[in-house]
Design an enzyme around this catalytic site. Sequence first.
Site, PDB file in Angstrom:
ATOM      1  N   GLY A  57       0.815  -1.217   0.000  1.00  0.00           N
ATOM      2  CA  GLY A  57       0.000   0.000   0.000  1.00  0.00           C
ATOM      3  C   GLY A  57       0.847   1.264   0.000  1.00  0.00           C
ATOM      4  N   CYS A  58       1.919   1.254   0.768  1.00  0.00           N
ATOM      5  CA  CYS A  58       2.793   2.432   0.843  1.00  0.00           C
ATOM      6  C   CYS A  58       3.540   2.636  -0.470  1.00  0.00           C
ATOM      7  CB  CYS A  58       3.768   2.289   2.003  1.00  0.00           C
ATOM      8  SG  CYS A  58       2.927   2.219   3.608  1.00  0.00           S
ATOM      9  N   THR A  59       3.938   1.553  -1.107  1.00  0.00           N
ATOM     10  CA  THR A  59       4.604   1.652  -2.400  1.00  0.00           C
ATOM     11  C   THR A  59       3.631   2.181  -3.447  1.00  0.00           C
ATOM     12  OG1 THR A  59       6.119  -0.134  -1.840  1.00  0.00           O
ATOM     13  CG2 THR A  59       5.835   0.354  -4.189  1.00  0.00           C
TER      14      THR A  59
END
Length: 124
Positions: A57-59
């Site tokens: 998700g952060c990527t």
Amino acid sequence: METQQLSTKTKTVTHLKEGNKAPNFSGVDQDGKRITLADFKGKRLVLYFYPKDGTSGCTEEACNLRDNYEGLKKKDIEIIGVSADNEKSHQNFIQKNNLPFRLIADTDNTIINAYGVWGEKLAS
């Protein structure tokens, strides 16, 4: 200041509301250079918080900002990411994903706590 929930998998806990003054901050980026809120006085800044370098998700979020970076720059909007990861982790994350913006290593959660953005992940 506008806050928006980007995912239904995390709980938005920010106490900031539109029109609130942003809390001051001072942190170190991936290269050990100090960044403060005062550096952006009179400028438009997107300060985005994320849990961990390299997670899916952060990527996805970082790459979306990367892909829209030029359009944001044309509107004089600067982007700074903040997570509790260290400088080395940020360097790797930037290199792996070709990120054109700086990331603050908030390893002691000072900035994260000042903005009230730490929350527990909700079950899917």
